[in-house]
Design a protein around this motif. Structure first.
Motif, PDB file in Angstrom:
ATOM      1  N   ILE A  39       0.819  -1.214   0.000  1.00 51.00           N
ATOM      2  CA  ILE A  39       0.000   0.000   0.000  1.00 51.00           C
ATOM      3  C   ILE A  39       0.851   1.262   0.000  1.00 51.00           C
ATOM      4  CG2 ILE A  39      -1.664   1.352   1.331  1.00 51.00           C
ATOM      5  CD1 ILE A  39      -2.876  -1.251   2.287  1.00 51.00           C
ATOM      6  N   LEU A  62       2.190   2.050  -3.387  1.00 48.93           N
ATOM      7  CA  LEU A  62       1.034   2.195  -4.275  1.00 48.93           C
ATOM      8  C   LEU A  62       0.376   3.563  -4.125  1.00 48.93           C
ATOM      9  CD1 LEU A  62      -0.801   0.758  -6.351  1.00 48.93           C
ATOM     10  CD2 LEU A  62      -2.155  -0.084  -4.426  1.00 48.93           C
ATOM     11  N   LEU A  63       0.391   4.102  -2.908  1.00 50.30           N
ATOM     12  CA  LEU A  63      -0.203   5.414  -2.678  1.00 50.30           C
ATOM     13  C   LEU A  63       0.454   6.492  -3.529  1.00 50.30           C
ATOM     14  CD1 LEU A  63      -0.703   5.405   1.205  1.00 50.30           C
ATOM     15  CD2 LEU A  63      -2.491   5.435  -0.540  1.00 50.30           C
ATOM     16  N   PHE A 105       1.587   6.182  -6.519  1.00 51.09           N
ATOM     17  CA  PHE A 105       1.043   6.111  -7.884  1.00 51.09           C
ATOM     18  C   PHE A 105      -0.421   6.546  -7.919  1.00 51.09           C
ATOM     19  CE2 PHE A 105       4.615   3.095  -8.056  1.00 51.09           C
ATOM     20  CZ  PHE A 105       5.261   3.544  -9.191  1.00 51.09           C
ATOM     21  N   LEU A 106      -1.186   6.134  -6.902  1.00 53.89           N
ATOM     22  CA  LEU A 106      -2.616   6.454  -6.885  1.00 53.89           C
ATOM     23  C   LEU A 106      -2.886   7.948  -6.685  1.00 53.89           C
ATOM     24  CD1 LEU A 106      -4.092   3.481  -4.809  1.00 53.89           C
ATOM     25  CD2 LEU A 106      -4.331   3.889  -7.255  1.00 53.89           C
ATOM     26  N   THR A 107      -1.898   8.669  -6.170  1.00 54.51           N
ATOM     27  CA  THR A 107      -2.062  10.110  -5.975  1.00 54.51           C
ATOM     28  C   THR A 107      -1.282  10.927  -7.003  1.00 54.51           C
ATOM     29  OG1 THR A 107      -0.286  10.028  -4.321  1.00 54.51           O
ATOM     30  CG2 THR A 107      -2.542   9.940  -3.509  1.00 54.51           C
ATOM     31  N   THR A 120      -5.767   5.750 -16.372  1.00 51.28           N
ATOM     32  CA  THR A 120      -4.998   5.900 -15.137  1.00 51.28           C
ATOM     33  C   THR A 120      -5.238   7.264 -14.522  1.00 51.28           C
ATOM     34  OG1 THR A 120      -3.289   4.455 -16.077  1.00 51.28           O
ATOM     35  CG2 THR A 120      -2.703   5.718 -14.114  1.00 51.28           C
ATOM     36  N   ARG A 121      -5.304   8.301 -15.348  1.00 46.04           N
ATOM     37  CA  ARG A 121      -5.564   9.651 -14.842  1.00 46.04           C
ATOM     38  C   ARG A 121      -6.924   9.724 -14.160  1.00 46.04           C
ATOM     39  NH1 ARG A 121      -3.477  11.514 -19.917  1.00 46.04           N
ATOM     40  NH2 ARG A 121      -5.587  12.077 -20.579  1.00 46.04           N
ATOM     41  N   VAL A 151      -8.486   7.254 -12.616  1.00 41.22           N
ATOM     42  CA  VAL A 151      -8.380   6.560 -11.328  1.00 41.22           C
ATOM     43  C   VAL A 151      -7.742   7.491 -10.295  1.00 41.22           C
ATOM     44  CG1 VAL A 151      -7.274   4.661 -10.090  1.00 41.22           C
ATOM     45  CG2 VAL A 151      -8.281   4.263 -12.355  1.00 41.22           C
ATOM     46  N   ILE A 152      -6.657   8.150 -10.687  1.00 45.02           N
ATOM     47  CA  ILE A 152      -5.960   9.068  -9.788  1.00 45.02           C
ATOM     48  C   ILE A 152      -6.869  10.224  -9.389  1.00 45.02           C
ATOM     49  CG2 ILE A 152      -4.093  10.779  -9.684  1.00 45.02           C
ATOM     50  CD1 ILE A 152      -2.433   8.860 -11.415  1.00 45.02           C
ATOM     51  N   PHE A 155      -9.457   9.214  -6.744  1.00 41.88           N
ATOM     52  CA  PHE A 155      -8.971   8.646  -5.488  1.00 41.88           C
ATOM     53  C   PHE A 155      -8.987   9.753  -4.437  1.00 41.88           C
ATOM     54  CE2 PHE A 155      -5.404   7.189  -2.690  1.00 41.88           C
ATOM     55  CZ  PHE A 155      -6.034   6.046  -2.224  1.00 41.88           C
ATOM     56  N   THR A 213      -6.032  12.079  -3.403  1.00 43.01           N
ATOM     57  CA  THR A 213      -5.506  12.966  -4.441  1.00 43.01           C
ATOM     58  C   THR A 213      -5.993  14.391  -4.226  1.00 43.01           C
ATOM     59  OG1 THR A 213      -5.488  11.127  -6.019  1.00 43.01           O
ATOM     60  CG2 THR A 213      -5.338  13.341  -6.932  1.00 43.01           C
TER      61      THR A 213
END
Length: 280
Positions: A180, A183-184, A186-188, A201-202, A204-205, A208, A211
């Motif tokens: 995690i 991964l955070l 990338f997710l932000t 991907t954009r 998803v970010i 989230f 973000t």
């Protein structure tokens, strides 16, 4: 409840591995831009007056955001340790209400993350002023940064509390946190400029919850770096770096996302913990 909060904070800062682990995500981000991506991103922003300062402030905003999230991983693990050692069960049969006990765990996580986050903010400001030769934030900017950081910490704490509510073994949770944490980033949208990512991907970010907090921090911290540039160039770079996103041009939307997400994550976490306890 105050004793539970104090206990959680004390145990965390006595655990050197947990403290160091809180900075792993931030250190990964710094390493990426110092050794791999920094020069290439600066070269892409050559139309700006101070491209290096823009990249430095943008990167440090990500460091603050990731630190606020990753620090909660180490602090919330105390709940799992107490479950595994049956300390948690002892608390539950004590005269204190279950709501106060769970609030004690949550607040200790929130305070720990707040301390670490503001430590990172101070170091980041010193770096911007003395290394990057940028301007010190005004009192208004620092007030907004404080509010944005607190909301990000709140959402991070609630999110990690929600994840921790599904675990009873510290080894399993530790394995999950090792995934995690990175991964955070990338997710932000902290590890790679958002504009260089595929549209899926954009999206998803963008949606989230954490973000939203990092976007607010970016907007405040990079504000002075764009002061002498044209509006057109600034808007293009802000979109490329994820400083402004489609639904986040105004402050109200990301603030509401952070607040509502925090309430939902914490509410579900408390419900899940109670459901598991009743099923035992």
């Amino acid at each position: 409840m105050n004793a539970l909060v104090y206990r959680g904070v004390s145990l965390f800062f006595k655990n050197k591995q947990a403290v160091v682990g809180s900075f792993i995500g931030a250190l990964i981000l710094i390493g990426l831009y110092v050794f791999l991506l920094g020069d290439s991103v600066v070269a892409q922003l050559s139309m700006l007056t101070h491209p290096q300062l823009v990249v430095d402030t943008w990167m440090l905003a990500g460091v603050i955001g990731i630190a606020s999230a990753s620090s909660t991983l180490g602090s919330v693990s105390q709940l799992i340790r107490d479950k595994e050692r049956n300390v948690y069960t002892d608390f539950m049969i004590s005269p204190i209400s279950k709501q106060q006990i769970m609030l004690g765990y949550f607040l200790s996580t929130f305070f720990i993350s707040t301390i670490i986050t503001f430590g990172v903010i101070i170091v980041s400001e010193l770096y911007i002023v003395f290394i990057s030769h940028g301007e010190l934030l005004s009192l208004t900017q620092f007030g907004l940064l404080t509010l944005s950081s607190l909301l990000t910490v709140l959402c991070s704490s609630a999110f990690m509390f929600f994840i921790a509510s599904f675990f009873r073994k510290i080894d399993t949770f530790s394995t999950m946190t090792s995934i995690i944490g990175p991964l955070l980033g990338f997710l932000t949208g902290c590890y790679v400029p958002i504009g260089s990512l595929p549209e899926t991907t954009r999206n998803v970010i963008q949606y989230f919850p954490l973000t939203s907090g990092i976007v607010l921090i970016r907007r405040i911290l990079t504000g002075n770096a764009f002061a002498s540039d044209s509006l057109e160039a600034v808007q293009a770079v802000q979109k490329e770096l994820g400083i402004v996103m489609n639904y986040q041009h105004e402050i109200f939307v990301p603030v509401m996302i952070l607040v509502v997400s925090s309430i939902l994550f914490l509410g579900v976490a408390l419900w899940n913990i109670r459901r598991i306890e009743l099923s035992r």
